[in-house]
Write an enzyme that holds these catalytic residues in place. Structure first.
Site, PDB file in Angstrom:
ATOM      1  N   CYS A 105       0.723  -1.197   0.088  1.00  0.00           N
ATOM      2  CA  CYS A 105      -0.029   0.170  -0.026  1.00  0.00           C
ATOM      3  C   CYS A 105       0.906   1.158  -0.155  1.00  0.00           C
ATOM      4  CB  CYS A 105      -0.860   0.077   1.302  1.00  0.00           C
ATOM      5  SG  CYS A 105      -1.803   1.612   1.310  1.00  0.00           S
ATOM      6  N   CYS A 116      -3.584   0.120   8.658  1.00  0.00           N
ATOM      7  CA  CYS A 116      -2.722  -1.196   8.950  1.00  0.00           C
ATOM      8  C   CYS A 116      -1.580  -1.040   9.749  1.00  0.00           C
ATOM      9  CB  CYS A 116      -2.624  -1.483   7.390  1.00  0.00           C
ATOM     10  SG  CYS A 116      -3.944  -2.056   6.389  1.00  0.00           S
ATOM     11  N   CYS A 201      -7.995   1.877  -1.044  1.00  0.00           N
ATOM     12  CA  CYS A 201      -7.554   1.065   0.057  1.00  0.00           C
ATOM     13  C   CYS A 201      -7.287  -0.200  -0.355  1.00  0.00           C
ATOM     14  CB  CYS A 201      -8.585   1.263   1.282  1.00  0.00           C
ATOM     15  SG  CYS A 201      -8.167   0.205   2.608  1.00  0.00           S
ATOM     16  N   TYR A 263     -24.876 -12.131  23.060  1.00  0.00           N
ATOM     17  CA  TYR A 263     -24.418 -11.108  22.018  1.00  0.00           C
ATOM     18  C   TYR A 263     -24.483 -11.870  20.819  1.00  0.00           C
ATOM     19  CZ  TYR A 263     -21.660  -9.847  26.505  1.00  0.00           C
ATOM     20  OH  TYR A 263     -21.348  -9.720  27.704  1.00  0.00           O
ATOM     21  N   GLU A 287     -29.163 -10.292  22.816  1.00  0.00           N
ATOM     22  CA  GLU A 287     -28.538  -9.317  22.056  1.00  0.00           C
ATOM     23  C   GLU A 287     -28.558  -7.876  22.563  1.00  0.00           C
ATOM     24  OE1 GLU A 287     -26.199  -6.566  20.003  1.00  0.00           O
ATOM     25  OE2 GLU A 287     -25.808  -8.768  19.824  1.00  0.00           O
ATOM     26  N   ASP A 328     -19.917 -14.162  22.269  1.00  0.00           N
ATOM     27  CA  ASP A 328     -19.273 -13.453  21.335  1.00  0.00           C
ATOM     28  C   ASP A 328     -19.425 -12.111  21.567  1.00  0.00           C
ATOM     29  OD1 ASP A 328     -18.267 -12.662  18.985  1.00  0.00           O
ATOM     30  OD2 ASP A 328     -20.134 -13.100  17.767  1.00  0.00           O
ATOM     31  N   CYS A 355     -12.539 -11.310  19.682  1.00  0.00           N
ATOM     32  CA  CYS A 355     -11.802 -10.247  18.574  1.00  0.00           C
ATOM     33  C   CYS A 355     -10.596  -9.861  19.442  1.00  0.00           C
ATOM     34  CB  CYS A 355     -12.610  -9.589  17.992  1.00  0.00           C
ATOM     35  SG  CYS A 355     -13.521  -8.432  19.192  1.00  0.00           S
TER      36      CYS A 355
END
Length: 406
Positions: A105, A116, A201, A263, A287, A328, A355
């Site tokens: 990039c 990034c 991008c 979630y 949720e 999650d 995550c």
């Protein structure tokens, strides 16, 4: 796979100066280990003396755009004499790592796009760095012992590539942009409100859409889901399928079982769990985002759906035992209140989709306090060129830890 609206890019918080600014100072140094967040760790001399030892004083600097073992010239981008650590950029590479590549990039690098972290790293080496971060978080925060025959092997978990990107590029199915004052597409600099114009991008697919009002249809494993166009859905095209397959493989739900999907977003896991447990089983999807919860009712009519903050709903409803739980949570993790609500329901297994490796490790430690042990772990490179990764962990009661998944 929670469906909360995307958060804006994190920017540096204004704060009061704590002594003389060191911004702009440069140091030649050797980069140390990778740290959570896409940095390497170095120590540089401050020019002071540590009391009472009389040794030269040093300061930790979290440095972007370097690789472990490289000799680099670091420029301080944030930091004063009173700060515990500084931040910096590697503005010149004096001795390069064999894992270094020319960033594909043109907007990547110091004082350029902050989107990034690893454009300068070969994709396989990126995954090795992420595995090192996962290992460090599990060792330090979850207190996994490498010598433990049950838990130690999970410290060697590899980060797996997932089909759907082009050697780490062209994987984002949705992309948000900032704007320049004259309206051009732009990206923000790292920890800054400043922007840099971008024509293309490279981690975004050429057909990537920007968030907008309304709904769209997404698919996973041949099944369609209605999703808010500006809501959450995994942006790597291979993510929904691999995460569903992994959760089902680890939990192995059977006909007639009861499941809490926490979630639950628009019902991605809910749908496939409902298929597995069948009409004799029960799936409850909870949720916090009401719009996503409403959509999940249409996506998975067979499930019971509850809208509300997960911890609050669990404290007032669905108090009986369950066979299985899917967690999650958002980036900050489930945290103690939710974990303790989960274990009171004595599930035979919990699948935790994470995550953030630090949040996962902290919650694994809380589960361990209540007799649940890590019994399976996989990690996926769903965010190439960035420091982010996704994990799916299996937690089971301690007596069942021998049933771990290698």
């Amino acid at each position: 796979m929670n469906s909360r609206p995307r958060r804006p890019a994190r920017t540096a918080r204004p704060r009061k100066p704590r002594g003389r600014s060191r911004v702009g100072e440069r140091f030649e140094t050797v980069a140390g280990p990778i740290a959570h967040g896409g940095h390497v760790v170095v120590r540089v001399p401050t020019g002071g003396v540590h009391e009472p030892t009389g040794e030269p004083e040093t300061r930790v600097v979290f440095v972007r755009h370097a690789l472990p073992g490289e000799r680099v010239l670091v420029e301080i981008t944030e930091g004063t004499d009173g700060d515990r650590f500084w931040r910096g950029d590697a503005v010149e590479v004096l001795e390069a790592s064999p894992d270094r590549v020319t960033p594909p990039c043109p907007y990547a690098g110091p004082r350029r796009c902050g989107g990034c972290d690893f454009q300068h790293v070969a994709p396989a080496a990126q995954r090795a760095l992420k595995a090192a971060v996962l290992r460090e978080q599990l060792t330090r925060l979850a207190r996994l012992d490498p010598a433990d025959p049950l838990l130690g092997p999970f410290l060697d978990t590899v980060v797996e590539a997932v089909p759907g990107d082009d050697d780490g590029l062209r994987w984002r199915t949705r992309q948000s942009y900032a704007r320049t004052p004259d309206g051009r597409r732009a990206m923000r600099l790292h920890r800054s409100h400043d922007v840099i114009p971008v024509e293309d991008c490279l981690i975004a697919r050429t057909d990537a859409r920007e968030p907008a009002p309304g709904t769209v249809t997404e698919t996973a494993l041949g099944r369609s889901f209605t999703v808010a166009a500006d809501g959450f859905w995994q942006v790597h095209p291979g993510a929904p399928g691999v995460l569903v397959d992994t959760v089902l493989e680890l939990l192995d739900p059977g006909p007639g079982e009861s499941v809490l999907d926490l979630y639950s977003g628009v019902g991605l896991f809910t749908a496939f769990l409902a298929d597995r447990v069948g009409p004799e089983g029960r799936v409850v999807a909870i949720e916090g985002d009401r719009r996503a919860s409403d959509l999940s009712r249409d996506n998975v009519p067979a499930a019971e759906v509850a809208a509300g903050e997960v911890g609050h709903v669990l404290s007032t409803s669905y108090a009986g035992p369950v066979d299985l739980v899917v967690l999650d949570p958002p980036r900050e993790g489930a945290r103690r209140g939710v974990v303790e609500q989960v274990v009171t329901r004595t599930p035979r297994a919990v699948a935790y989709v994470a995550c953030d490796p630090a949040a996962l490790a902290r919650d694994v430690a809380i589960f361990a306090e209540h007799g649940y042990r890590l019994a399976g772990l996989r990690a996926f490179d769903l965010f190439p060129m960035t420091h982010h990764l996704e994990c799916v962990a299996l937690l089971v009661p301690g007596d069942d830890a021998d049933n771990r998944v290698e």
